[in-house]
Design a protein around this motif. Structure first.
Motif, PDB file in Angstrom:
ATOM      1  N   ARG A   6       0.829  -1.209   0.000  1.00 46.50           N
ATOM      2  CA  ARG A   6       0.000   0.000   0.000  1.00 46.50           C
ATOM      3  C   ARG A   6       0.868   1.266   0.000  1.00 46.50           C
ATOM      4  NH1 ARG A   6      -5.010   1.875   0.355  1.00 46.50           N
ATOM      5  NH2 ARG A   6      -5.462   3.629   1.744  1.00 46.50           N
ATOM      6  N   HIS A   7       1.965   1.220   0.732  1.00 46.16           N
ATOM      7  CA  HIS A   7       2.816   2.420   0.801  1.00 46.16           C
ATOM      8  C   HIS A   7       4.266   2.066   0.529  1.00 46.16           C
ATOM      9  CE1 HIS A   7      -0.617   4.303   2.720  1.00 46.16           C
ATOM     10  NE2 HIS A   7      -0.597   3.412   3.690  1.00 46.16           N
ATOM     11  N   HIS A  15       5.215  10.558   5.461  1.00 46.36           N
ATOM     12  CA  HIS A  15       4.053  10.693   6.340  1.00 46.36           C
ATOM     13  C   HIS A  15       4.471  10.994   7.765  1.00 46.36           C
ATOM     14  CE1 HIS A  15       0.936   9.484   9.176  1.00 46.36           C
ATOM     15  NE2 HIS A  15       0.146  10.135   8.333  1.00 46.36           N
ATOM     16  N   ASN A  18       6.199  14.360   8.054  1.00 43.60           N
ATOM     17  CA  ASN A  18       5.197  15.431   8.009  1.00 43.60           C
ATOM     18  C   ASN A  18       4.441  15.519   9.332  1.00 43.60           C
ATOM     19  OD1 ASN A  18       3.412  17.381   6.602  1.00 43.60           O
ATOM     20  ND2 ASN A  18       1.893  15.775   6.883  1.00 43.60           N
ATOM     21  N   GLN A 137     -10.782   9.907   3.941  1.00 47.14           N
ATOM     22  CA  GLN A 137      -9.349  10.101   3.756  1.00 47.14           C
ATOM     23  C   GLN A 137      -9.083  11.171   2.700  1.00 47.14           C
ATOM     24  OE1 GLN A 137      -8.569   5.909   2.881  1.00 47.14           O
ATOM     25  NE2 GLN A 137      -7.298   5.794   4.727  1.00 47.14           N
ATOM     26  N   PHE A 140      -9.723  14.669   4.107  1.00 50.39           N
ATOM     27  CA  PHE A 140      -8.644  15.152   4.977  1.00 50.39           C
ATOM     28  C   PHE A 140      -7.367  15.407   4.176  1.00 50.39           C
ATOM     29  CE2 PHE A 140      -4.905  14.191   7.665  1.00 50.39           C
ATOM     30  CZ  PHE A 140      -4.953  15.360   8.404  1.00 50.39           C
ATOM     31  N   HIS A 194      -8.631  12.431  11.877  1.00 46.88           N
ATOM     32  CA  HIS A 194      -7.625  11.591  11.202  1.00 46.88           C
ATOM     33  C   HIS A 194      -6.895  10.705  12.208  1.00 46.88           C
ATOM     34  CE1 HIS A 194      -4.550  10.343   8.368  1.00 46.88           C
ATOM     35  NE2 HIS A 194      -3.616  10.757   9.211  1.00 46.88           N
ATOM     36  N   ALA A 198      -7.124   6.743  12.295  1.00 46.61           N
ATOM     37  CA  ALA A 198      -5.914   6.020  11.908  1.00 46.61           C
ATOM     38  C   ALA A 198      -5.333   5.230  13.075  1.00 46.61           C
ATOM     39  CB  ALA A 198      -4.882   7.000  11.366  1.00 46.61           C
TER      40      ALA A 198
HETATM   41  C1  HEM Z   1       0.077  10.888  15.289  1.00 44.79           C
HETATM   42  C2  HEM Z   1      -0.454  11.348  14.230  1.00 44.79           C
HETATM   43  C3  HEM Z   1      -0.825  10.581  12.989  1.00 44.79           C
HETATM   44  C4  HEM Z   1      -1.157   9.267  12.806  1.00 44.79           C
HETATM   45  C5  HEM Z   1      -1.225   8.180  13.866  1.00 44.79           C
HETATM   46  C6  HEM Z   1      -1.410   9.078  11.415  1.00 44.79           C
HETATM   47  C7  HEM Z   1      -1.720   7.874  10.816  1.00 44.79           C
HETATM   48  C8  HEM Z   1      -1.955   7.682   9.477  1.00 44.79           C
HETATM   49  C9  HEM Z   1      -2.172   6.422   8.830  1.00 44.79           C
HETATM   50  C10 HEM Z   1      -2.163   5.087   9.519  1.00 44.79           C
HETATM   51  C11 HEM Z   1      -2.370   6.646   7.519  1.00 44.79           C
HETATM   52  C12 HEM Z   1      -2.607   5.569   6.433  1.00 44.79           C
HETATM   53  C13 HEM Z   1      -4.040   5.378   6.100  1.00 44.79           C
HETATM   54  C14 HEM Z   1      -4.160   4.424   4.969  1.00 44.79           C
HETATM   55  O1  HEM Z   1      -3.408   4.531   3.992  1.00 44.79           O
HETATM   56  O2  HEM Z   1      -5.019   3.536   5.050  1.00 44.79           O
HETATM   57  C15 HEM Z   1      -2.287   8.041   7.304  1.00 44.79           C
HETATM   58  C16 HEM Z   1      -2.463   8.662   6.106  1.00 44.79           C
HETATM   59  C17 HEM Z   1      -2.395  10.029   5.931  1.00 44.79           C
HETATM   60  N1  HEM Z   1      -1.990  10.950   6.881  1.00 44.79           N
HETATM   61 FE1  HEM Z   1      -1.634  10.604   8.816  1.00 44.79          FE
HETATM   62  N2  HEM Z   1      -1.255  10.271  10.787  1.00 44.79           N
HETATM   63  C18 HEM Z   1      -0.893  11.220  11.709  1.00 44.79           C
HETATM   64  C19 HEM Z   1      -0.632  12.544  11.487  1.00 44.79           C
HETATM   65  C20 HEM Z   1      -0.834  13.163  10.289  1.00 44.79           C
HETATM   66  C21 HEM Z   1      -0.665  14.568  10.064  1.00 44.79           C
HETATM   67  C22 HEM Z   1      -0.220  15.577  11.100  1.00 44.79           C
HETATM   68  C23 HEM Z   1      -0.996  14.799   8.772  1.00 44.79           C
HETATM   69  C24 HEM Z   1      -1.038  16.092   8.001  1.00 44.79           C
HETATM   70  C25 HEM Z   1      -1.399  17.206   8.444  1.00 44.79           C
HETATM   71  C26 HEM Z   1      -1.344  13.536   8.182  1.00 44.79           C
HETATM   72  C27 HEM Z   1      -1.729  13.383   6.879  1.00 44.79           C
HETATM   73  C28 HEM Z   1      -2.059  12.193   6.298  1.00 44.79           C
HETATM   74  C29 HEM Z   1      -2.535  12.056   4.937  1.00 44.79           C
HETATM   75  C30 HEM Z   1      -2.766  13.224   3.980  1.00 44.79           C
HETATM   76  C31 HEM Z   1      -2.733  10.704   4.719  1.00 44.79           C
HETATM   77  C32 HEM Z   1      -3.258  10.057   3.432  1.00 44.79           C
HETATM   78  C33 HEM Z   1      -4.745  10.174   3.366  1.00 44.79           C
HETATM   79  C34 HEM Z   1      -5.413   9.445   4.471  1.00 44.79           C
HETATM   80  O3  HEM Z   1      -5.174   8.252   4.651  1.00 44.79           O
HETATM   81  O4  HEM Z   1      -6.195  10.084   5.179  1.00 44.79           O
HETATM   82  N3  HEM Z   1      -1.235  12.567   9.136  1.00 44.79           N
HETATM   83  N4  HEM Z   1      -2.029   8.660   8.525  1.00 44.79           N
END
Ligand code: HEM
Lengths: 240, 265
Positions: A6-7, A15, A18, A137, A140, A194, A198
Motif C-alpha cells: 500500500r505504501h 508521512h 510530516n 481520507q 482530509f 484523522h 488512523a
Molecule cells: C500521530 C499522528 C498521525 C497518525 C497516527 C497518522 C496515521 C496515518 C495512517 C495510519 C495513515 C494511512 C491510512 C491508509 O493509507 O489507510 C495516514 C495517512 C495520511 N496521513 Fe496521517 N497520521 C498522523 C498525522 C498526520 C498529520 C499531522 C498529517 C497532516 C497534516 C497527516 C496526513 C495524512 C494524509 C494526507 C494521509 C493520506 C490520506 C489518508 O489516509 O487520510 N497525518 N495517517
C-alpha cells in the motif's frame, strides 16, 4: 493471507516526517499567537512556551527553522518519489459524488450513532465501494494539501516581511497572519478525526499498521478499498 | 496594573514650536529620514474670535492604558510593559504585519523603513537605562514636556497632575477613550485631531470571523471524535461485514469472520 503493498518506504517516511513537523510546528506556532482575543490554547500558553524556548524571538526563530525543514522534506520527497506524489494527488482529488457523498453520510452515522438511524431513514448500512482512499481520507488529504499550500505561502510572506516586503505590500503580511491561522485551524480540526480513525479506531487497525510496514492484508483491502484492489488485480471479484 | 506608570505632562502654552524635541528624538533614536516618533502640532489663530496667537502642541505616543495598538497585535510583540507601564515593541517578535499602525488614534506608529517593522516612541528606553530622561524632555528649552512616574507622588509629573486637577486635558478620539498617559495642562489646541482606531480588515477578520470559525470547527471535530470513541468503547464490535462496502452477491470465498482478525482486537 496475501498482503498487498500500500505504501512505499518514501511514503511512510514522508508521512511520519510530516506528522512530526506538524506537531512541532503546532506547539511552537500556537505559542506565537498572544492576544487575549485569540489565544487558542489559553492565556497562559504563549508565555509558557516562550519561556521554555528562551523568549518570544527565540521561539519565532525555531518555528521558522522548523517550517524550512518541513518544506525541504516535502520537496525532497517529491524529488525522490515524483510518481508517488502524482498518484497521491490524483487519488485524493478524484471524487465521484454519488458514491462518495453517500459513503461519507453513512460512515459518519455508523461511526457515531450506529446503523439503526440509517435503517430508519430507509438506507442500508452497506457502504458504497471505495478506491485507494475512502472519501473521509480524501477529504482530509485535500484539506492538508490545500491547507499546506496556504500555510507555506503565508508563512513565507510572514518570514520575509522584514527582509523584502515593501511598505506598499504590508497588507499581504496582515492577511498572511489571518490565513495562516485559518488554514492551520481547519486542518487541525480534520487532524483530530484523522488521528482517531488512523490510530484508535479498531476497524482501521490494519491501515495503521500499514503506515509502518507498507502492507495491508488482502481482505482488509477488499473491504475498505475494493475499487483499488479490483484495479490492482483486474478482477472484479478481487480474489485470486 | 503596572508597578509604575510613566507618563508625560505637557504645558503646551510654553511650547514655542522650536521643534528641538523632534530633532533630539531623531538623533537619540536613529529615526530614519522622513519618520518621526514625536511631533509639534499647531492651531491657527482664530482671528474671528479675537485670538491673535496660535497654539503649539507637542505630542508623541501616549502610552495609553487602553492601547488599541496592543489589541491589534496578533503576537504580543507590542505590549504594555508590566514594569513601567510604557507601551513598547519587541522587535525580535514583531513580524511587521502592520496591524498596529492604523489602530493608533494618534498616528504615533510608523513602519520603520530600515527594519521594516513597527516603530514609535519608547520614552527613550536606551537613555532611561542610563538614568537619563527622554531626549525630547531633556532638550526642551521651555520645559514644556515633563516626564515621570505617576505612581511616585514625589515625581514632578505626579506633582503637576495633583496641582492641576480639574484643568487637565487628555486628547481622545470621539468614540474611543484609549486612556492616554499624556496630560496637557489647561488649554491646549488643536483637540479634535485623534481619529478612530481602525485596525486593518485582516485583523478584524481574524478576531471576528476566523477565530470563532476555527474554534467551532475544532470543537465539533473533537465532539465527533468523542462520539466515535464512546461508541467504540461502549458497544460491541460490529459484525464483520456490517457496513463494509459489499453489494449483494458480492460475497467472496474466505470473507467470513476469519478474514477480519483485527475486527475484535
Ligand atoms: C500521530 C499522528 C498521525 C497518525 C497516527 C497518522 C496515521 C496515518 C495512517 C495510519 C495513515 C494511512 C491510512 C491508509 O493509507 O489507510 C495516514 C495517512 C495520511 N496521513 Fe496521517 N497520521 C498522523 C498525522 C498526520 C498529520 C499531522 C498529517 C497532516 C497534516 C497527516 C496526513 C495524512 C494524509 C494526507 C494521509 C493520506 C490520506 C489518508 O489516509 O487520510 N497525518 N495517517
Amino acid at each position: 493471507m496475501r498482503r498487498i503493498k500500500r505504501h512505499d518506504r518514501s511514503d511512510i517516511l514522508i508521512h511520519w516526517f510530516n506528522a512530526a513537523c506538524w506537531l512541532a510546528l503546532l506547539v511552537t506556532g500556537v505559542g506565537l499567537v498572544a492576544n487575549p482575543q485569540l489565544n487558542p490554547a489559553g492565556d497562559a500558553y504563549p508565555g509558557a512556551v516562550r519561556s521554555l524556548f528562551g523568549g518570544g524571538p527565540a521561539l519565532l526563530a525555531v518555528h521558522i527553522g522548523l517550517g524550512i525543514v518541513w518544506m525541504a522534506g516535502i520537496v525532497l520527497y517529491v524529488a525522490v518519489n515524483f510518481r508517488g506524489a502524482v498518484f497521491f494527488l490524483k487519488e485524493i482529488f478524484s471524487v465521484s459524488p454519488a458514491r462518495d457523498v453517500m459513503w461519507m453520510v453513512k460512515k459518519m452515522a455508523l461511526m457515531t450513532v450506529g446503523a439503526k438511524p440509517l435503517v430508519k431513514a430507509g438506507l442500508t448500512p452497506d457502504l458504497p465501494d471505495q478506491g485507494y482512499y475512502n472519501m473521509g481520507q480524501k477529504a482530509f488529504a485535500q484539506a492538508s494539501v490545500l491547507g499546506g499550500v496556504v500555510i507555506v505561502a503565508t508563512g513565507v510572506v510572514m518570514s520575509l516581511s522584514d527582509m523584502v516586503i515593501p511598505a506598499s505590500m504590508v497588507w499581504m503580511v496582515g492577511w498572511s497572519v489571518t490565513l495562516h491561522y485559518l488554514a492551520v485551524g481547519l486542518v487541525f480540526a480534520g487532524l483530530l478525526v484523522h488521528v482517531y480513525m488512523a490510530a484508535i479506531s479498531r476497524d482501521e487497525r490494519p491501515g495503521f499498521v500499514s503506515m509502518f510496514t507498507g502492507h495491508v492484508p488482502e481482505d482488509y483491502a477488499r473491504h475498505h478499498h475494493k475499487l483499488w484492489l479490483d484495479g490492482l488485480t483486474g478482477d472484479s471479484g478481487g480474489h485470486k | 496594573m503596572p508597578n509604575k506608570q510613566l507618563a508625560m505632562v505637557i504645558d503646551s502654552s510654553r511650547c514655542i514650536d522650536c521643534k528641538a524635541c523632534m530633532a533630539a528624538c531623531i538623533t537619540a533614536n536613529a529615526v530614519p529620514v522622513g519618520c518621526n516618533r514625536n511631533w509639534v502640532k499647531d492651531a491657527e489663530p482664530d482671528l474671528a474670535k479675537g485670538a491673535f496667537r496660535g497654539h503649539f502642541q507637542p505630542g508623541g505616543c501616549m502610552h495609553c492604558d487602553n492601547p488599541t495598538c496592543v489589541a491589534a497585535c496578533p503576537t504580543g510583540a507590542t505590549f504594555k510593559s508590566p514594569e513601567d507601564g510604557a507601551v513598547v515593541i519587541d522587535r525580535g517578535l514583531c513580524i511587521g504585519c502592520g496591524n498596529c499602525i492604523p489602530a493608533c488614534p494618534y498616528g504615533a506608529r510608523f513602519r520603520n523603513p530600515a527594519i521594516r517593522k513597527a516603530d514609535k516612541c519608547d520614552y527613550c528606553a536606551a537613555r532611561r537605562e542610563q538614568g537619563l530622561s527622554p531626549a525630547c524632555v531633556d532638550t526642551c528649552p521651555t520645559k514644556a514636556r515633563v516626564f515621570g512616574d505617576l505612581s511616585d507622588p514625589d515625581s514632578e509629573a505626579a506633582r503637576l497632575l495633583a496641582e492641576n486637577k480639574g484643568r487637565l486635558v487628555r486628547l481622545v478620539a470621539a468614540a474611543t477613550d484609549t486612556k492616554p498617559n499624556m496630560y496637557y495642562l489647561g488649554v491646549t489646541e488643536p483637540r479634535n485631531w485623534p481619529v478612530e482606531p481602525a485596525p486593518p480588515t485582516a485583523m478584524a477578520a481574524m478576531t471576528g470571523l476566523v477565530d470563532p470559525l476555527v474554534k467551532t470547527a475544532v470543537a465539533l471535530s473533537g465532539l465527533g471524535v468523542l462520539a466515535m470513541l464512546g461508541r467504540q468503547l461502549f458497544t460491541k464490535p460490529t459484525p464483520p461485514h456490517d457496513g463494509h462496502g459489499h453489494a449483494p452477491g458480492d460475497q467472496t470465498p474466505g470473507s467470513g469472520d476469519a478474514d477480519r482478525p483485527d475486527n475484535r482486537s
